[in-house]
Design a protein around this motif. Structure first.
Motif, PDB file in Angstrom:
ATOM      1  N   VAL A   1      -0.091  11.258   4.982  1.00  0.00           N
ATOM      2  CA  VAL A   1      -1.067  10.908   5.807  1.00  0.00           C
ATOM      3  C   VAL A   1      -1.895  12.079   6.142  1.00  0.00           C
ATOM      4  CG1 VAL A   1      -2.230   9.803   7.807  1.00  0.00           C
ATOM      5  CG2 VAL A   1      -0.396   8.455   6.078  1.00  0.00           C
ATOM      6  N   VAL A   2      -0.691  13.040   6.842  1.00  0.00           N
ATOM      7  CA  VAL A   2      -1.141  14.337   7.612  1.00  0.00           C
ATOM      8  C   VAL A   2      -1.935  15.148   6.442  1.00  0.00           C
ATOM      9  CG1 VAL A   2      -0.369  16.404   8.722  1.00  0.00           C
ATOM     10  CG2 VAL A   2       0.553  13.868   9.219  1.00  0.00           C
ATOM     11  N   VAL A   3      -1.245  15.115   5.388  1.00  0.00           N
ATOM     12  CA  VAL A   3      -1.798  15.957   4.192  1.00  0.00           C
ATOM     13  C   VAL A   3      -3.153  15.637   3.878  1.00  0.00           C
ATOM     14  CG1 VAL A   3      -1.310  16.703   1.689  1.00  0.00           C
ATOM     15  CG2 VAL A   3       0.621  16.538   3.212  1.00  0.00           C
ATOM     16  N   GLY A   4      -3.415  14.135   3.803  1.00  0.00           N
ATOM     17  CA  GLY A   4      -4.756  13.763   3.268  1.00  0.00           C
ATOM     18  C   GLY A   4      -5.737  14.045   4.410  1.00  0.00           C
ATOM     19  N   VAL A   5      -5.474  13.917   5.872  1.00  0.00           N
ATOM     20  CA  VAL A   5      -6.426  14.145   6.699  1.00  0.00           C
ATOM     21  C   VAL A   5      -6.747  15.596   6.713  1.00  0.00           C
ATOM     22  CG1 VAL A   5      -6.687  14.465   9.370  1.00  0.00           C
ATOM     23  CG2 VAL A   5      -5.761  12.277   8.250  1.00  0.00           C
ATOM     24  N   MET A   6      -5.844  16.713   6.403  1.00  0.00           N
ATOM     25  CA  MET A   6      -5.848  18.226   6.589  1.00  0.00           C
ATOM     26  C   MET A   6      -6.891  18.481   5.383  1.00  0.00           C
ATOM     27  SD  MET A   6      -3.211  21.276   6.198  1.00  0.00           S
ATOM     28  CE  MET A   6      -2.784  20.666   4.383  1.00  0.00           C
ATOM     29  N   TRP A   7      -6.762  17.819   4.087  1.00  0.00           N
ATOM     30  CA  TRP A   7      -7.456  18.048   3.084  1.00  0.00           C
ATOM     31  C   TRP A   7      -8.876  17.609   3.026  1.00  0.00           C
ATOM     32  CZ3 TRP A   7      -7.314  21.604  -0.885  1.00  0.00           C
ATOM     33  CH2 TRP A   7      -5.959  22.374  -0.983  1.00  0.00           C
ATOM     34  N   ARG A   8      -8.878  16.467   4.007  1.00  0.00           N
ATOM     35  CA  ARG A   8     -10.467  16.161   4.067  1.00  0.00           C
ATOM     36  C   ARG A   8     -11.122  17.019   4.943  1.00  0.00           C
ATOM     37  NH1 ARG A   8     -12.006  10.813   3.413  1.00  0.00           N
ATOM     38  NH2 ARG A   8     -13.404  10.971   4.936  1.00  0.00           N
ATOM     39  N   LEU A   9     -10.502  17.744   5.905  1.00  0.00           N
ATOM     40  CA  LEU A   9     -11.104  18.693   6.587  1.00  0.00           C
ATOM     41  C   LEU A   9     -11.544  19.869   5.832  1.00  0.00           C
ATOM     42  CD1 LEU A   9      -8.974  18.638   9.893  1.00  0.00           C
ATOM     43  CD2 LEU A   9     -11.256  17.515   9.545  1.00  0.00           C
ATOM     44  N   VAL A  10     -10.672  20.209   4.748  1.00  0.00           N
ATOM     45  CA  VAL A  10     -10.779  21.460   3.868  1.00  0.00           C
ATOM     46  C   VAL A  10     -11.946  20.991   3.048  1.00  0.00           C
ATOM     47  CG1 VAL A  10      -9.958  22.572   1.959  1.00  0.00           C
ATOM     48  CG2 VAL A  10      -8.583  22.133   3.783  1.00  0.00           C
TER      49      VAL A  10
ATOM     50  N   THR B   1     -16.427  15.165  -9.285  1.00  0.00           N
ATOM     51  CA  THR B   1     -15.518  16.045  -8.452  1.00  0.00           C
ATOM     52  C   THR B   1     -14.315  15.412  -7.752  1.00  0.00           C
ATOM     53  OG1 THR B   1     -17.103  16.160  -6.602  1.00  0.00           O
ATOM     54  CG2 THR B   1     -17.357  17.715  -8.345  1.00  0.00           C
ATOM     55  N   ALA B   2     -14.524  14.140  -7.441  1.00  0.00           N
ATOM     56  CA  ALA B   2     -13.526  13.449  -6.689  1.00  0.00           C
ATOM     57  C   ALA B   2     -12.118  13.406  -7.199  1.00  0.00           C
ATOM     58  CB  ALA B   2     -14.200  11.890  -6.298  1.00  0.00           C
ATOM     59  N   LEU B   3     -12.005  12.918  -8.573  1.00  0.00           N
ATOM     60  CA  LEU B   3     -10.830  12.977  -9.111  1.00  0.00           C
ATOM     61  C   LEU B   3     -10.071  14.566  -9.129  1.00  0.00           C
ATOM     62  CD1 LEU B   3      -8.750  11.165 -10.238  1.00  0.00           C
ATOM     63  CD2 LEU B   3      -9.711  11.522 -12.442  1.00  0.00           C
ATOM     64  N   PRO B   4     -10.797  15.210  -9.670  1.00  0.00           N
ATOM     65  CA  PRO B   4     -10.377  16.718  -9.689  1.00  0.00           C
ATOM     66  C   PRO B   4      -9.907  17.211  -8.510  1.00  0.00           C
ATOM     67  CG  PRO B   4     -12.278  16.690 -11.135  1.00  0.00           C
ATOM     68  CD  PRO B   4     -12.037  15.401 -10.418  1.00  0.00           C
ATOM     69  N   ALA B   5     -10.583  16.924  -7.303  1.00  0.00           N
ATOM     70  CA  ALA B   5     -10.482  17.383  -5.986  1.00  0.00           C
ATOM     71  C   ALA B   5      -9.008  16.714  -5.404  1.00  0.00           C
ATOM     72  CB  ALA B   5     -11.534  17.127  -4.978  1.00  0.00           C
ATOM     73  N   VAL B   6      -9.050  15.422  -5.757  1.00  0.00           N
ATOM     74  CA  VAL B   6      -7.788  14.722  -5.274  1.00  0.00           C
ATOM     75  C   VAL B   6      -6.488  15.149  -6.189  1.00  0.00           C
ATOM     76  CG1 VAL B   6      -6.652  12.448  -5.345  1.00  0.00           C
ATOM     77  CG2 VAL B   6      -8.903  12.770  -4.458  1.00  0.00           C
ATOM     78  N   ILE B   7      -6.540  15.555  -7.607  1.00  0.00           N
ATOM     79  CA  ILE B   7      -5.593  16.049  -8.209  1.00  0.00           C
ATOM     80  C   ILE B   7      -4.836  17.264  -7.744  1.00  0.00           C
ATOM     81  CG2 ILE B   7      -4.953  17.048 -10.349  1.00  0.00           C
ATOM     82  CD1 ILE B   7      -6.533  14.856 -11.700  1.00  0.00           C
ATOM     83  N   VAL B   8      -5.834  18.221  -7.148  1.00  0.00           N
ATOM     84  CA  VAL B   8      -5.529  19.399  -6.547  1.00  0.00           C
ATOM     85  C   VAL B   8      -4.616  19.144  -5.214  1.00  0.00           C
ATOM     86  CG1 VAL B   8      -6.488  21.412  -5.358  1.00  0.00           C
ATOM     87  CG2 VAL B   8      -7.539  20.711  -7.433  1.00  0.00           C
ATOM     88  N   VAL B   9      -4.998  18.028  -4.557  1.00  0.00           N
ATOM     89  CA  VAL B   9      -4.181  18.082  -3.344  1.00  0.00           C
ATOM     90  C   VAL B   9      -2.917  17.488  -3.633  1.00  0.00           C
ATOM     91  CG1 VAL B   9      -4.011  16.697  -1.269  1.00  0.00           C
ATOM     92  CG2 VAL B   9      -6.369  17.352  -1.970  1.00  0.00           C
ATOM     93  N   GLY B  10      -2.625  16.508  -4.879  1.00  0.00           N
ATOM     94  CA  GLY B  10      -1.651  15.924  -5.196  1.00  0.00           C
ATOM     95  C   GLY B  10      -0.708  16.991  -5.910  1.00  0.00           C
ATOM     96  N   VAL B  11      -1.152  18.310  -6.670  1.00  0.00           N
ATOM     97  CA  VAL B  11      -0.349  19.239  -6.908  1.00  0.00           C
ATOM     98  C   VAL B  11       0.163  20.004  -5.759  1.00  0.00           C
ATOM     99  CG1 VAL B  11      -0.590  21.402  -8.321  1.00  0.00           C
ATOM    100  CG2 VAL B  11      -1.709  19.396  -9.281  1.00  0.00           C
TER     101      VAL B  11
ATOM    102  N   ALA C   1      -0.606   6.360  -0.540  1.00  0.00           N
ATOM    103  CA  ALA C   1      -0.994   6.864   0.906  1.00  0.00           C
ATOM    104  C   ALA C   1      -2.007   7.988   0.651  1.00  0.00           C
ATOM    105  CB  ALA C   1      -0.076   7.078   1.542  1.00  0.00           C
ATOM    106  N   LEU C   2      -1.811   8.928  -0.186  1.00  0.00           N
ATOM    107  CA  LEU C   2      -2.457  10.199  -0.215  1.00  0.00           C
ATOM    108  C   LEU C   2      -4.102  10.177  -0.706  1.00  0.00           C
ATOM    109  CD1 LEU C   2      -2.466  13.136  -0.008  1.00  0.00           C
ATOM    110  CD2 LEU C   2      -1.777  13.566  -2.242  1.00  0.00           C
ATOM    111  N   VAL C   3      -3.951   9.170  -1.731  1.00  0.00           N
ATOM    112  CA  VAL C   3      -5.491   8.806  -2.346  1.00  0.00           C
ATOM    113  C   VAL C   3      -6.100   7.827  -1.384  1.00  0.00           C
ATOM    114  CG1 VAL C   3      -6.671   8.078  -4.534  1.00  0.00           C
ATOM    115  CG2 VAL C   3      -4.534   9.327  -4.824  1.00  0.00           C
ATOM    116  N   TYR C   4      -5.438   7.154  -0.776  1.00  0.00           N
ATOM    117  CA  TYR C   4      -6.165   6.136   0.137  1.00  0.00           C
ATOM    118  C   TYR C   4      -6.849   6.844   1.195  1.00  0.00           C
ATOM    119  CZ  TYR C   4      -6.687   2.043   3.232  1.00  0.00           C
ATOM    120  OH  TYR C   4      -7.149   1.219   3.805  1.00  0.00           O
ATOM    121  N   VAL C   5      -6.135   7.818   1.712  1.00  0.00           N
ATOM    122  CA  VAL C   5      -6.431   8.605   3.023  1.00  0.00           C
ATOM    123  C   VAL C   5      -7.627   9.579   2.539  1.00  0.00           C
ATOM    124  CG1 VAL C   5      -5.981  10.402   4.837  1.00  0.00           C
ATOM    125  CG2 VAL C   5      -4.519   8.649   4.201  1.00  0.00           C
TER     126      VAL C   5
END
Length: 311
Positions: free
Chosen positions: A135-144, A173-183, A248-252
């Protein structure tokens, strides 16, 4: 053999007398039970209940009793194009995260295995993303990725590469952007595992290969990789399972949007169960996902193991 000799052998731990029963293993079961009970209650029990639920019409808020409907949920799933589209997205996500995750982690593990200055600090920094909750990772990358004041868009504007864009809301761009966060989020775990495998490789083998004139690539191919292969196979398989079951990551980050472009199967099942109240239908989705992923994983593992045997 005299009676005295037989008595002496029995006292020394010799062969048991005919008809003597071995000691009971009940005491061992009592030692195992504290570990088995949480597994049965928290894992096996819910799994069996979910399988049972998949063959019912269980719904939330209904006053009628839940009925057994057999395979009707699975028949509906066969014609549910939205579910199979989410399944395709889930496979793209799992492969798109697992492969770069492994390649980048392998490079980082090889680097951290070298005798560098402040290596301990680099190793500590490398596992920071792993220590952060999703959840913290998701919030942080939403700010990025923020379209107005995000670090990514501000950097692009500073470099004169455009005015930036809304990465998480764009259809392309949504799916590639989320993949970057997952990696980024999952790479530390793979790095630590591969680094442990590298440190278990005997240094004498590298020294012998170097004395024979083998270069860095040849040493990696003939010494490092054969020793690292079982670890790499295990962590790749586990990463694929974990990534496919991500929630959780993709949901956030996107909640499955925009337009379902990042709606992974787990998100789809979650919406069916807790937004629309279709518990039986959602359980059938989960059962199909478990079955398909188990088959794909079995094929992958058998192929890799056979390849290792032939090599």
């Amino acid at each position: 053999m005299t009676l005295v000799t037989a008595t002496r052998r029995s006292a020394r731990g010799g062969p048991r007398a005919q008809g003597e029963r071995p000691p009971s293993d009940r005491g061992a079961w009592f030692l195992v039970l504290p570990a088995l009970i949480p597994i049965l209650v928290l894992s096996v029990g819910p799994l069996l209940y979910g399988i049972l639920l998949a063959f019912t019409d269980a719904q939330s808020g209904r006053t009628q009793a839940t009925r057994w409907i057999g395979g009707l949920n699975f028949q509906d799933l066969l014609h549910d194009t939205l579910f199979w589209e989410s399944f395709r997205i889930g496979l793209v996500w799992a492969v798109g995260v697992t492969v770069p995750q492994f390649l980048l982690a392998l490079g980082l593990a090889l680097l951290l295995d070298q005798d560098l200055k402040l290596r301990w600090l680099a190793r500590a920094l490398a596992i920071i993303p792993w220590a952060m909750p999703e959840v913290v990772v998701g919030v942080m990358w939403r700010l990025v990725y923020n379209p107005d004041a995000g670090v990514l868009n501000e950097t692009l504007r500073t470099l004169g590469l455009g005015d930036g864009r809304d990465w998480l809301s764009g259809l392309s761009t949504a799916l590639p952007a989320v993949i970057v966060v997952g990696v980024w989020a999952g790479m530390p775990q793979t790095t630590v595992t591969l680094l442990a495998g590298l440190q278990n490789t005997p240094r004498e083998l590298h020294e012998a290969a170097a004395m024979d004139g083998a270069g860095a690539w040849r040493r990696f191919r003939t010494v490092t990789w054969p020793a690292l292969r079982p670890v790499a196979l295990s962590i790749t398989a586990l990463n694929f399972i974990w990534n496919f079951n991500s929630f959780a990551l993709v949901y956030v980050l996107t909640s499955g949007g925009p337009g379902g472009r990042t709606r992974l199967p787990m998100l789809f099942a979650y919406e069916e169960a807790f937004r629309y109240g279709q518990f039986g239908y959602a359980a059938a989705m989960g059962l199909v996902m478990v079955a398909v992923i188990s088959v794909l994983l079995a094929v992958f593992l058998v192929g890799r193991l056979r390849g290792g045997d032939e090599a």
